[in-house]
Design a protein around this motif. Structure first.
Motif, short mmCIF file in Angstrom:
data_model
loop_
_atom_site.label_atom_id
_atom_site.label_comp_id
_atom_site.label_asym_id
_atom_site.label_seq_id
_atom_site.Cartn_x
_atom_site.Cartn_y
_atom_site.Cartn_z
N SER A 130 -10.43 -14.74 1.71
CA SER A 130 -9.08 -15.18 1.32
C SER A 130 -9.08 -15.62 -0.13
CB SER A 130 -8.63 -16.34 2.20
OG SER A 130 -8.38 -15.95 3.53
N ILE A 131 -8.09 -15.13 -0.90
CA ILE A 131 -7.94 -15.56 -2.30
C ILE A 131 -6.78 -16.52 -2.37
CG2 ILE A 131 -7.62 -14.85 -4.70
CD1 ILE A 131 -8.66 -12.10 -3.99
N GLN A 132 -7.09 -17.81 -2.40
CA GLN A 132 -6.08 -18.85 -2.51
C GLN A 132 -5.74 -19.09 -3.97
OE1 GLN A 132 -8.07 -22.15 -0.44
NE2 GLN A 132 -6.58 -21.90 1.21
N VAL A 133 -4.48 -19.45 -4.21
CA VAL A 133 -4.05 -19.78 -5.58
C VAL A 133 -3.35 -21.12 -5.57
CG1 VAL A 133 -2.79 -19.03 -7.61
CG2 VAL A 133 -3.75 -17.32 -6.07
N PRO A 134 -4.01 -22.20 -6.01
CA PRO A 134 -3.36 -23.51 -6.10
C PRO A 134 -2.36 -23.55 -7.25
CG PRO A 134 -5.63 -23.64 -6.86
CD PRO A 134 -5.43 -22.25 -6.34
N GLY A 135 -1.72 -24.69 -7.42
CA GLY A 135 -0.64 -24.81 -8.40
C GLY A 135 -1.02 -24.50 -9.82
N GLN A 136 -2.27 -24.71 -10.22
CA GLN A 136 -2.67 -24.46 -11.61
C GLN A 136 -2.81 -22.97 -11.92
OE1 GLN A 136 -5.80 -23.13 -11.98
NE2 GLN A 136 -6.81 -23.69 -10.09
N GLY A 137 -2.80 -22.09 -10.87
CA GLY A 137 -2.71 -20.66 -11.12
C GLY A 137 -3.99 -19.89 -11.21
N GLN A 138 -5.16 -20.55 -11.04
CA GLN A 138 -6.43 -19.84 -11.07
C GLN A 138 -6.92 -19.62 -9.64
OE1 GLN A 138 -7.50 -18.43 -13.57
NE2 GLN A 138 -7.20 -19.59 -15.44
N PRO A 139 -7.37 -18.39 -9.31
CA PRO A 139 -7.72 -18.08 -7.93
C PRO A 139 -9.03 -18.69 -7.47
CG PRO A 139 -8.11 -16.19 -9.35
CD PRO A 139 -7.45 -17.23 -10.21
N ILE A 140 -9.09 -18.93 -6.16
CA ILE A 140 -10.30 -19.40 -5.47
C ILE A 140 -10.55 -18.44 -4.32
CG2 ILE A 140 -11.39 -21.25 -4.17
CD1 ILE A 140 -9.42 -23.19 -5.53
N VAL A 141 -11.75 -17.87 -4.26
CA VAL A 141 -12.12 -16.96 -3.18
C VAL A 141 -12.97 -17.72 -2.17
CG1 VAL A 141 -13.18 -14.77 -2.54
CG2 VAL A 141 -12.15 -15.04 -4.82
N LEU A 142 -12.54 -17.74 -0.92
CA LEU A 142 -13.30 -18.42 0.13
C LEU A 142 -14.47 -17.53 0.56
CD1 LEU A 142 -10.52 -20.01 2.34
CD2 LEU A 142 -11.67 -20.92 0.32
N LEU A 143 -15.62 -18.19 0.79
CA LEU A 143 -16.83 -17.48 1.18
C LEU A 143 -17.27 -17.89 2.59
CD1 LEU A 143 -18.70 -17.65 -2.26
CD2 LEU A 143 -17.21 -15.84 -1.37
N ALA A 144 -18.53 -17.69 2.91
CA ALA A 144 -18.99 -17.84 4.30
C ALA A 144 -18.71 -19.21 4.89
CB ALA A 144 -20.50 -17.56 4.36
N ASP A 145 -18.88 -20.28 4.12
CA ASP A 145 -18.64 -21.63 4.63
C ASP A 145 -17.22 -22.12 4.38
OD1 ASP A 145 -21.25 -21.66 5.44
OD2 ASP A 145 -21.94 -23.22 4.05
N GLY A 146 -16.32 -21.24 3.98
CA GLY A 146 -14.95 -21.64 3.68
C GLY A 146 -14.25 -22.26 4.88
N GLN A 147 -13.34 -23.18 4.60
CA GLN A 147 -12.59 -23.87 5.64
C GLN A 147 -11.78 -22.89 6.48
OE1 GLN A 147 -11.92 -23.93 2.42
NE2 GLN A 147 -9.72 -23.90 2.02
N THR A 148 -11.40 -23.30 7.66
CA THR A 148 -10.71 -22.40 8.59
C THR A 148 -9.20 -22.39 8.41
OG1 THR A 148 -10.61 -24.14 10.28
CG2 THR A 148 -12.53 -22.66 10.31
#
Length: 356
Positions: free
Chosen positions: A240-258
């Motif tokens: 999952s590629i999440q994008v918080p308010g500041q606009g830079q993406p975060i990619v969830l990996l194996a231990d990423g939250q559910t």
């Protein structure tokens, strides 16, 4: 008969991982497991282990292991080499092969020459399972050795002896292609320009990366004003590629939250997530969109490639070839020199990771 492999130094973020805990996200348990499951499978295949057997995963380097009273056979997978130290001195051991540690011998894993993850598998490793897996999920103290990262003096049980050292004849190619994604499920939270930037502009992997997720730096991805930058928390998956308010993406990996409350602009396909997950800080990432059907085809193609690599595993020293590492390690003639009068190297050059 059980042998003991002792962790002299765990280096950075070393842990026990297998193929994780699929199917438990509905009760809040992350998948966990190897960041690069294909490499874990290859390391186990080199030893004749079940492909989903647990192994040591380490980040960056510095892992040091020592066989205790009995010989232990291990296998290395990843972009690194190691140094084996014993009574006869030192020799270098390249990755993508198995090697037997005699009692008292020490193996020191070098820094990774590419990426950020390496694996050491043990023949016949025995680690207790929790919720169907031995994978360490340190945030919940689950799996591995007491739910923790490996520590100095930790001991791992394995099968004593050796069934013959083997190698991977064709190491995996270090692909340079774009990381493929399926847009959504909340791509409607972003304007057309942001989606175009995600799929056309480069992003850089930041140092803020661990087993849970990876932050990327690049062109800002802007949320539609009428939608906002948050959602009611819903399910996430590795990739999952999440994008918080500041606009830079975060990619969830194996231990990423559910579950999470940031809009997800896209999801990295399962065939490409391992390649992204092992990228080192500073590496450049480019994304390309594809359909769900194409993503399924890519997953089948990756599985077929892995099966072909495993089928290509063979003896370390084949008929008609010379095992230079074994020759140098034997130390048959003190002060061996080559035709130019120079000391020979302790092994051949590292793999180029590109097929000739």
């Amino acid at each position: 008969m059980s042998a003991v492999l002792e962790v002299v130094s765990p280096g950075a973020m070393a842990s026990i991982q297998d193929l994780g805990r699929p199917g438990l996200r509905r009760i809040g348990v992350p998948h966990a497991g190897a960041l690069e499951p294909g490499w874990l499978r290859l390391a186990n295949a080199l030893l004749g282990n079940a492909e989903d057997a647990p192994a040591i995963e380490f980040l960056a380097g510095g892992l040091v292991l020592r066989a205790r009273e009995l010989p232990v056979q291990i296998a290395l997978a990843g972009h690194f080499s190691a140094v084996l130290t014993g009574a006869d001195g030192q020799r270098r051991v390249d990755s993508w092969r198995s090697v037997t540690l005699a009692p008292g011998e020490t193996l020191r894993c070098g820094m990774l020459s590419a990426g950020r993850v390496g694996y050491v598998a043990l023949a016949g490793i025995r680690v207790p399972q929790q919720l169907g897996s031995a994978s360490t999920y340190a945030r919940a103290r689950l799996g591995g050795l007491d739910g923790r990262l490996l520590t100095p003096a930790a001991q791992l049980l394995a099968t004593a002896g050796s069934n013959g050292e083997k190698r991977l004849r064709t190491p995996p190619v270090d692909a340079k292609a774009a990381i493929r994604v399926v847009l959504g499920p909340q791509d409607d939270y972003f304007d057309a320009g942001s989606i175009a930037r995600l799929l056309s502009e480069p992003y850089r992997v930041l140092a803020a990366a661990d087993r849970m997720g990876m932050r990327l730096d690049g062109p800002l991805l802007r949320h539609r004003p009428e939608k906002g930058s948050e959602i009611i928390s819903d399910a996430t998956v590795p990739g999952s590629i999440q994008v918080p308010g500041q606009g830079q993406p975060i990619v969830l990996l194996a231990d990423g939250q559910t579950a999470g409350g940031y809009p997800k602009i896209a999801t990295v396909i399962s065939a490409d997530l391992p390649r992204l997950a092992v990228m080192a800080p500073g590496q450049i990432v480019r994304f390309a969109a594809m359909s769900v059907v194409a993503a399924e085809q890519a997953a089948r193609a990756r599985a077929a490639t892995l099966r072909a690599l495993i089928a290509d595993i063979g003896p370390l020293a084949e008929a008609g070839t010379l095992d230079l590492q074994a020759i140098y390690a034997a130390n048959l003639v003190s002060g061996v020199v080559d035709a130019r009068g120079e000391e020979p190297p302790v092994s051949s050059a590292p793999y180029s990771w590109e097929r000739n």
